[in-house]
Design a protein around this motif. Structure first.
Motif, PDB file in Angstrom:
ATOM      1  N   LYS A  87     -39.409  -2.803  -9.140  1.00 51.12           N
ATOM      2  CA  LYS A  87     -39.105  -2.378 -10.508  1.00 51.12           C
ATOM      3  C   LYS A  87     -38.656  -0.917 -10.575  1.00 51.12           C
ATOM      4  CE  LYS A  87     -42.356  -5.561 -12.651  1.00 51.12           C
ATOM      5  NZ  LYS A  87     -43.544  -5.675 -13.500  1.00 51.12           N
ATOM      6  N   GLY A  88     -38.631  -0.235  -9.464  1.00 50.46           N
ATOM      7  CA  GLY A  88     -38.212   1.160  -9.459  1.00 50.46           C
ATOM      8  C   GLY A  88     -39.297   2.122  -9.879  1.00 50.46           C
ATOM      9  N   SER A  89     -40.547   1.736  -9.655  1.00 55.14           N
ATOM     10  CA  SER A  89     -41.647   2.638  -9.986  1.00 55.14           C
ATOM     11  C   SER A  89     -42.597   2.737  -8.803  1.00 55.14           C
ATOM     12  CB  SER A  89     -42.400   2.142 -11.231  1.00 55.14           C
ATOM     13  OG  SER A  89     -43.046   0.927 -10.972  1.00 55.14           O
ATOM     14  N   MET A  90     -43.485   3.709  -8.870  1.00 59.10           N
ATOM     15  CA  MET A  90     -44.482   3.874  -7.809  1.00 59.10           C
ATOM     16  C   MET A  90     -45.822   4.228  -8.432  1.00 59.10           C
ATOM     17  SD  MET A  90     -43.230   7.472  -6.189  1.00 59.10           S
ATOM     18  CE  MET A  90     -41.802   6.654  -5.563  1.00 59.10           C
ATOM     19  N   HIS A  91     -46.863   3.856  -7.738  1.00 58.11           N
ATOM     20  CA  HIS A  91     -48.216   4.165  -8.196  1.00 58.11           C
ATOM     21  C   HIS A  91     -48.520   5.613  -7.819  1.00 58.11           C
ATOM     22  CE1 HIS A  91     -52.757   3.436  -8.078  1.00 58.11           C
ATOM     23  NE2 HIS A  91     -52.385   3.507  -9.332  1.00 58.11           N
ATOM     24  N   LEU A  92     -48.955   6.416  -8.772  1.00 59.22           N
ATOM     25  CA  LEU A  92     -49.220   7.832  -8.543  1.00 59.22           C
ATOM     26  C   LEU A  92     -50.576   8.184  -9.138  1.00 59.22           C
ATOM     27  CD1 LEU A  92     -48.327  10.686  -7.672  1.00 59.22           C
ATOM     28  CD2 LEU A  92     -47.140  10.876  -9.854  1.00 59.22           C
ATOM     29  N   VAL A  93     -51.466   8.725  -8.291  1.00 61.95           N
ATOM     30  CA  VAL A  93     -52.788   9.151  -8.730  1.00 61.95           C
ATOM     31  C   VAL A  93     -52.937  10.633  -8.424  1.00 61.95           C
ATOM     32  CG1 VAL A  93     -55.282   8.805  -8.513  1.00 61.95           C
ATOM     33  CG2 VAL A  93     -53.728   6.853  -8.255  1.00 61.95           C
ATOM     34  N   LEU A  94     -53.279  11.411  -9.447  1.00 63.72           N
ATOM     35  CA  LEU A  94     -53.470  12.853  -9.317  1.00 63.72           C
ATOM     36  C   LEU A  94     -54.853  13.224  -9.829  1.00 63.72           C
ATOM     37  CD1 LEU A  94     -50.073  14.015 -10.852  1.00 63.72           C
ATOM     38  CD2 LEU A  94     -50.644  13.896  -8.423  1.00 63.72           C
ATOM     39  N   LYS A  95     -55.565  14.081  -9.095  1.00 65.66           N
ATOM     40  CA  LYS A  95     -56.854  14.600  -9.565  1.00 65.66           C
ATOM     41  C   LYS A  95     -56.636  15.964 -10.195  1.00 65.66           C
ATOM     42  CE  LYS A  95     -60.246  12.430  -6.542  1.00 65.66           C
ATOM     43  NZ  LYS A  95     -61.303  12.687  -5.551  1.00 65.66           N
ATOM     44  N   GLU A  96     -57.352  16.176 -11.293  1.00 64.84           N
ATOM     45  CA  GLU A  96     -57.291  17.436 -12.037  1.00 64.84           C
ATOM     46  C   GLU A  96     -58.488  18.305 -11.649  1.00 64.84           C
ATOM     47  OE1 GLU A  96     -57.330  17.495 -16.608  1.00 64.84           O
ATOM     48  OE2 GLU A  96     -59.408  17.752 -15.985  1.00 64.84           O
ATOM     49  N   TYR A  97     -58.207  19.609 -11.460  1.00 68.19           N
ATOM     50  CA  TYR A  97     -59.271  20.568 -11.165  1.00 68.19           C
ATOM     51  C   TYR A  97     -59.189  21.723 -12.158  1.00 68.19           C
ATOM     52  CZ  TYR A  97     -60.137  18.037  -6.908  1.00 68.19           C
ATOM     53  OH  TYR A  97     -60.456  17.033  -6.018  1.00 68.19           O
ATOM     54  N   SER A  98     -60.343  22.111 -12.679  1.00 68.65           N
ATOM     55  CA  SER A  98     -60.421  23.209 -13.643  1.00 68.65           C
ATOM     56  C   SER A  98     -60.114  24.538 -12.950  1.00 68.65           C
ATOM     57  CB  SER A  98     -61.823  23.263 -14.248  1.00 68.65           C
ATOM     58  OG  SER A  98     -62.756  23.723 -13.280  1.00 68.65           O
ATOM     59  N   PRO A  99     -59.898  25.595 -13.722  1.00 67.76           N
ATOM     60  CA  PRO A  99     -59.694  26.913 -13.115  1.00 67.76           C
ATOM     61  C   PRO A  99     -60.857  27.347 -12.212  1.00 67.76           C
ATOM     62  CG  PRO A  99     -59.015  26.963 -15.395  1.00 67.76           C
ATOM     63  CD  PRO A  99     -59.679  25.625 -15.168  1.00 67.76           C
ATOM     64  N   LYS A 100     -62.056  26.808 -12.444  1.00 66.84           N
ATOM     65  CA  LYS A 100     -63.214  27.133 -11.601  1.00 66.84           C
ATOM     66  C   LYS A 100     -63.289  26.260 -10.352  1.00 66.84           C
ATOM     67  CE  LYS A 100     -66.048  28.892 -15.350  1.00 66.84           C
ATOM     68  NZ  LYS A 100     -67.312  28.781 -16.072  1.00 66.84           N
ATOM     69  N   GLY A 101     -62.353  25.295 -10.205  1.00 65.23           N
ATOM     70  CA  GLY A 101     -62.318  24.452  -9.022  1.00 65.23           C
ATOM     71  C   GLY A 101     -63.101  23.158  -9.118  1.00 65.23           C
TER      72      GLY A 101
END
Length: 138
Positions: A87-101
């Motif tokens: 379908k022209g897409s990919m699975h993407l998982v990103l983790k978020e980290y606060s300014p304090k890590g």
């Protein structure tokens, strides 16, 4: 008199060296080519910058901020970047980290390469889930 001239030349050379070093550092920062996305996590407007060109798992790949708080910069680390499907897409998982890590959330969704969007579910540190929808800005 000769000693003073030598001192000024040395000082000028040192100054040029330092300015050159700062210029090189600025150039390296500018060399990073981020893709810019704008959209929302639930009702909250965000702007996200990401570069996945040479990314490895757990590498820092970008950041985002809430538009009403532009100094609220959250770092993004790559968890998964799956191959392009039919379908022209990919699975993407990103983790978020606060300014304090601290790990404070996860983006889990599909990156549409034909439509330049990224959509899915964002889960915050409390386990609350929000729909997110982002479109690439040029």
């Amino acid at each position: 008199m000769e000693l003073r001239r030598y001192g000024v030349k040395t000082l000028m050379c040192c100054l040029l060296f330092v300015l050159g070093a700062f210029s090189a550092m600025a150039q390296k920062e500018q060399d990073v080519k981020y893709e810019k996305f704008t959209g929302k996590i639930g009702p909250y407007a965000i702007t996200l910058f990401v570069n996945l060109e040479y990314a490895d798992e757990d590498a820092e790949v970008g950041y985002y901020y809430y538009n009403d708080r532009p100094k609220s910069r959250f770092t993004l680390r790559l968890v998964e970047y799956a191959a392009i499907n039919a379908k022209g897409s990919m699975h993407l998982v990103l983790k978020e980290y606060s300014p304090k890590g601290n790990h404070t959330g996860t983006f889990n969704g599909q990156r549409e390469l034909r439509g330049d969007g990224y959509e899915g579910t964002f889960t915050n540190r409390k386990g609350e889930k929000f729909h997110f929808e982002l479109m690439q800005s040029y």
